[in-house]
Design a protein around this motif. Structure first.
Motif, short mmCIF file in Angstrom:
data_model
loop_
_atom_site.label_atom_id
_atom_site.label_comp_id
_atom_site.label_asym_id
_atom_site.label_seq_id
_atom_site.Cartn_x
_atom_site.Cartn_y
_atom_site.Cartn_z
N GLY A 1 -2.31 -5.90 -6.74
CA GLY A 1 -1.26 -4.92 -6.46
C GLY A 1 0.06 -5.16 -7.16
O GLY A 1 1.01 -4.42 -6.93
N ILE A 2 0.18 -6.18 -8.02
CA ILE A 2 1.42 -6.27 -8.77
C ILE A 2 1.24 -5.59 -10.13
O ILE A 2 0.13 -5.40 -10.62
N GLY A 3 2.34 -5.20 -10.74
CA GLY A 3 2.31 -4.32 -11.91
C GLY A 3 2.40 -2.89 -11.44
O GLY A 3 2.78 -2.62 -10.30
N SER A 4 2.05 -1.96 -12.31
CA SER A 4 2.15 -0.55 -11.95
C SER A 4 1.22 0.28 -12.82
O SER A 4 0.96 -0.07 -13.96
N ASP B 1 9.06 -7.55 -8.39
CA ASP B 1 9.13 -6.09 -8.38
C ASP B 1 8.46 -5.53 -7.12
O ASP B 1 8.91 -4.54 -6.56
N LYS B 2 7.38 -6.15 -6.72
CA LYS B 2 6.68 -5.64 -5.53
C LYS B 2 7.21 -6.25 -4.23
O LYS B 2 7.41 -5.54 -3.26
N LYS C 1 -2.48 -1.69 -3.90
CA LYS C 1 -1.03 -1.69 -4.08
C LYS C 1 -0.35 -0.77 -3.07
O LYS C 1 0.66 -1.13 -2.47
N GLY D 1 9.93 -8.27 -3.87
CA GLY D 1 11.26 -8.84 -3.99
C GLY D 1 12.23 -8.40 -2.92
O GLY D 1 12.30 -7.22 -2.57
N HIS E 1 1.63 -7.82 3.05
CA HIS E 1 0.70 -7.23 2.08
C HIS E 1 -0.66 -7.93 2.15
O HIS E 1 -1.72 -7.29 2.18
N MET F 1 10.81 -1.85 -7.99
CA MET F 1 11.09 -0.64 -8.77
C MET F 1 12.53 -0.19 -8.54
O MET F 1 12.99 -0.10 -7.41
N SER G 1 7.36 -10.00 2.90
CA SER G 1 6.69 -8.87 2.25
C SER G 1 5.30 -9.27 1.76
O SER G 1 4.33 -8.52 1.89
N ALA H 1 -7.37 -1.40 -7.60
CA ALA H 1 -6.10 -2.14 -7.68
C ALA H 1 -4.94 -1.27 -7.22
O ALA H 1 -4.06 -1.71 -6.47
#
Lengths: 392, 392, 392, 392
Positions: free
Chosen positions: A228-231, A364-365, B117, A367, A381, D1, A377, B113
């Motif tokens: 789940g990290i990134g986008s 990013d996720k 997320k 933070g 998750h 984000m 967090s 994924a």
């Protein structure tokens, strides 16, 4: 807050600065870890004389209080011990007679392209900045990123799989990822297979004798990265895009592969895509990891696998053909003290780069302003994913 | 001003938006060029039925006046003709009974994924955004970038060199770069060698019969790029870093190579670095282009050469093993209407990506508010380089 | 390249770092100018004891070669001479017994808000970063920006027009802008009118006796700014937006005005807008400058005029009511060594801020890699504007 | 984000685009709320004829699925109903004979400064983009931000306190902040005091008769903002800096004040700083709010109070002196259909701006991928603050 890491500094200047913003408060400083990473970068068979001069150590100039990060900008400083010998030659503050101009650009280096960009006849400023010494700053920052990542069980390892024509032909994944650094850190060329090590060292010896240089291939893996990290939402948020950009910015890298990489182009989909399973209590898993842990720009819970190719070092003891930028006369390219092969240290730089990129995407996720908030967090998750079907 | 290009939109939604900032004023709109690029993206052997539904055309929503760019934000809009069939199923504005949920994630896609997320059980929002349809926005923006680049004699071409196990084995550079698009645009698989074309098509036919999919390799080249764009000063300014990041953000790309790429790891420095020459009146030149036109993050005046590997499409007619995100039951992954092989259109997307990246780096160096100002800066730079030794 | 300036460092830590990217190559270093600006910041009637300890000087750590900027990241370092006295109390690297905790937040400072943000009971890290000492970094960077701007005839001046209830009531613009710094630099409170100076100093003396503190108003002007920098195309590119954001980020600023500022709300349009004229050979000009040199986010060629209000310093000798963050008990806020009034030095910080912002916007329009390229773009622009009607 | 909001579009063009990235998934769409805000922007005594033509409504082009945000880029589109009348005059795609050039720049508008920037003789492209119509995009985005903020009890209100020389002289805070919009929405000039309303309307009537225009002052307040958003660590992260930058980017704004604002310069520290108290169960609180809810760049839990001054509209029925950009002849500035006074709608734009800025800073601290994750972070933070002393 976005994690931002920038470096400054010249190869023979006063030192290298790493400027880091967006690092959460409450993370314990581990200067030993940072200095250990700096030392790892300086090792490796095939390095030149510089490594004996510099014993890199990072000094914390700001951003910590009583042993913990404060959430304010962090500055790490790595003094150049060689500076004393160069302070007249490349004096920042004034023109000197000892100025050590360089005017015969090396093919493969930024010398000529950088000179054309800035109109330089003496490309010393290009050389000073594009030297691999800049990567000491990234490695120091990478040490910091590791102190964050280890709080969440994320580890980064690497190994060298090719130097010139010497290839590690061990069956794929025979050496478990978990053991890579244990083995590679003991090898002068960061090989994880004994036979490859010898061949690689022989290649280097050989190149040295011939006044030539060598490149190669290394692999870097991040273990324990949560899904789940990134986008997948936008091009620039994709984790694989960031990794490719980050690795290609390491000096002399000419290819970046993720997972199966280039091999993914020659196999059918049924032989490439990692089938999806679910285990009670452990969550979703794959039987293979051809994707290298990223699908659609997002981590999928499998190890992140990156492979990079480094070209040979541009500075040759038997230099190549060039043209003098002042006289216009043909000649042999400049020689600076240099290594023959920098693939082993590049793999350490690759570790740092991946640590920095994963830390950035992680923040990013998850933070928040503090380590505590990041942990909350993250735990929320993780619980959601582990209990995916129980919630229904 | 920094050129910034972002896209929005869903695969079956109302349409795709390209939002562009930092484009100079005074550039003539060439909508035919943009639409031609959109059409090129829609072609290619091995595409599915969607291509017959959509005949992409870009509409200019803002940023132009009387046929010229104004320097204000540009919006290009590509309507989805398929939207009429989907407006209930994926209604943005309200919950509908016609909702078309998807719950069996496809291995190799962002489905799982992305769901982990965002906590999705119905991964429709992931699927809609990660579809390759998003690239229509990049291609439209790429058309715009081309209208700028052609003012300075810069052209972008591409070709496909591998599909599955079918490889273009023509001797390297036998087909001049200048002729690539002429040949590739005539080939259903964008091959520049006739024999490769047949093999590639046979591979695709074969995969289709087996309910499988294929990836491959394509090359993109920018011709006429002046020396000195990009940067060696910082990691993120490097042109090769931007290219790697940009190409890896194209859906399904798993490796990016520049110049010799991966091959650069197996040769000695003397066989890799491009020796430097200077010709009266023409300026600096190289006898080889193993660097692919970039040294130390900066263009050196030779053609920019990029090679990318695309993995096979994740949607298979004979789907792989998966797990239902609601029930937890094992099953076969979702099938969406899909292509068998998307390498030829991906090479067009690669052209657009390179056009956008080169335009951005070009404006970083030469950029002013108007095309006229950009031209002045460019001409001054060119004159300086061409008369390098005369100035002394 | 975008000019980016960031600072790091704590008030009593090792020192302050200014990290600068995007500064063109070829600009001569003028360390005397930078140190002079640092000295100007340290002056002013009403300062506390700290100013006698620190004699700020900037050291160039990177980004220059042989007295000229190289276009690579610049690091300026201002050592804190007070660090020796604090190195145990605020040790970055480890916990110490000498730790000097602060737990009674000062109203008006970031102490409480920052503690709530980070969960601090000892708000030392907040205090250290939010001290005005951070502005030494901006002022050093501002010195650098001035060396660029003076190449194009741009100068920055300032003066103080109010301290507490003491107001400079000189008729508006009786003192020509060109003379401000000549007069203000000679005044302990940066007043440009002798009578105001005395009143202001009396106010400060008075406040000091009462254990109180004072704020006030200062004005900063940039002279010689060409028309056409900034942007009207997007909110964040507007020059007035950048100025407002930049000035409001200076500690303790509570209002920012441009041109007529607040007064513009009470007059009719016919009394506010600056009528347009054109003089042969000199170009477009205005008879008034109520806009403060910016219309629609873009400079119009008249002097840029900014006015900022600074609130009184939050640290009072007779401290205000507060609550201990550990015990919860009511008490008087912490006292740190502090000034009574910081408006005069704030006006120097304002000069630096405006220098940095104008340099950034200037480079956005004219920026190239080198000073030479910037100059060419600037000269072309100037010629076009001066010969506006001749071109037809 | 990071929440990013950009707009595109011309005043008489096809429409206005708001492009929004970084908005979390799972937020319910409330199109009625968005359209209500658009309608509020269009009201106000003293508006011109345009308001009767346009009945703004936002269309969601992307970023939502089944009534909820998806975390992907959102595009809101506000069609210009006036476009039909202008499509030949300002055709984006080609030169037309109906081109409606404007060549006599209006003092106070971007017309001349923008023309000098781009070399325009016909400043139509400047006029089209700098019209206040652009703010419809911000207001639509602000509606979206409100749907997020209301999930956390945050509300935004505004009122007008001055139009020309008519001032709302009601005793400060006699009208509770909570009631502002209730009263102001009922007033044609957004006054919260009946007597002020009449005076303001008379001023407008008067200015209209004289062919003149008026500015004024409005206040915007955000209620319910938790302590700890914004940053004290770096200049650009400060919440007050962002607010000042954002408000100054609204067309025609010439001053921005926070809390006491300009008045803070004339009072001693003891009369300005908000003393700190703590109430069992309610947490920290202040007895006054002179800081306007922000200390050191960070929210402190009190209402955020912003005051902005708008200059009079530059387009006058009795136009000012100008110079024709083609002929060079002196003349009267161009007249476009225009309002006499835009302060009431500007206060609605201010509400949107503050909503967008607070949403951005809120997500910087609490942001995750989903509304659910944001809520968890927020609740954890709130619990920590409310139980500050219990944890010890």
């Amino acid at each position: 807050m976005k994690l931002e890491i920038n470096t400054a500094g010249e190869s023979h200047g006063k030192g290298i600065t790493a400027f880091i913003e967006g690092f959460p408060s409450g993370v314990e400083l581990d200067k030993d870890l940072i200095d250990r990473e700096l030392r790892r970068r300086q090792g490796g068979f095939g390095r030149g004389g510089r490594m004996e001069i510099e014993q890199d150590r990072a000094e914390v100039l700001s951003g910590f209080y009583q042993g913990k990060s404060t959430g304010t900008p962090i500055v790490l400083w790595i003094a150049n011990e060689d500076w004393e010998n160069w302070k007249e030659a490349i004096s920042p503050e004034e023109e000197t007679e000892e100025r050590r101009s360089v005017t015969l650009p090396r093919p493969g280096h930024a010398d000529l392209a950088g000179s054309l960009k800035h109109g330089y006849e003496d490309f010393r400023p290009v050389l000073e900045r594009t030297s691999a010494r800049e990567t000491a700053g990234r490695v120091a920052a990478g040490g910091l990123s590791r102190t964050l990542l280890r709080e969440f069980g994320i580890r980064i390892v690497s190994r060298v799989t090719r130097i010139g024509s010497a290839v590690d032909s061990t069956e794929k994944d025979k050496v478990p990822l978990e053991n890579w650094n244990e083995l590679a850190d003991d090898s002068p060329v960061r090989a994880t297979a004994g036979n490859a090590e010898e061949e690689m060292m022989a290649e280097i010896e050989n190149a040295k004798e011939e006044g030539d240089s060598l490149g190669g291939i290394f692999e870097v893996v991040a273990l324990g990265v949560p899904p789940g990290i990134g986008s997948y939402s936008s091009a620039e948020g994709k984790l694989d895009s960031k990794i490719a950009g980050g690795f290609m910015s390491i000096p002399a890298i000419k290819s970046v592969e993720i997972g199966l990489g280039k091999e993914a182009g020659s196999k059918p989909g049924s032989g490439v895509h990692d089938e999806i399973f679910h285990d009670e209590g452990r969550g979703f898993r794959r039987s293979t990891n051809n994707a290298g842990g990223i699908e659609g720009g997002v981590s999928n819970g499998e190890p992140l696998r990156v492979r990079a190719t480094m070209k040979p070092i541009p500075t040759l003891a038997r230099p190549l053909h060039s043209v003098d930028l002042i006289s216009g006369e043909e000649g042999k390219a400049a020689k600076e003290r240099s290594d023959v092969c920098a693939v082993p240290p590049a793999s350490i730089v690759g570790e740092a780069e991946l640590a920095n990129l994963v830390a950035g995407a992680f923040l990013d996720k998850f933070g928040g302003d503090t380590l505590n908030e990041v942990r909350e967090s993250f735990e929320n998750h993780r619980a959601r994913i582990q209990n995916w079907f129980e919630e229904v």
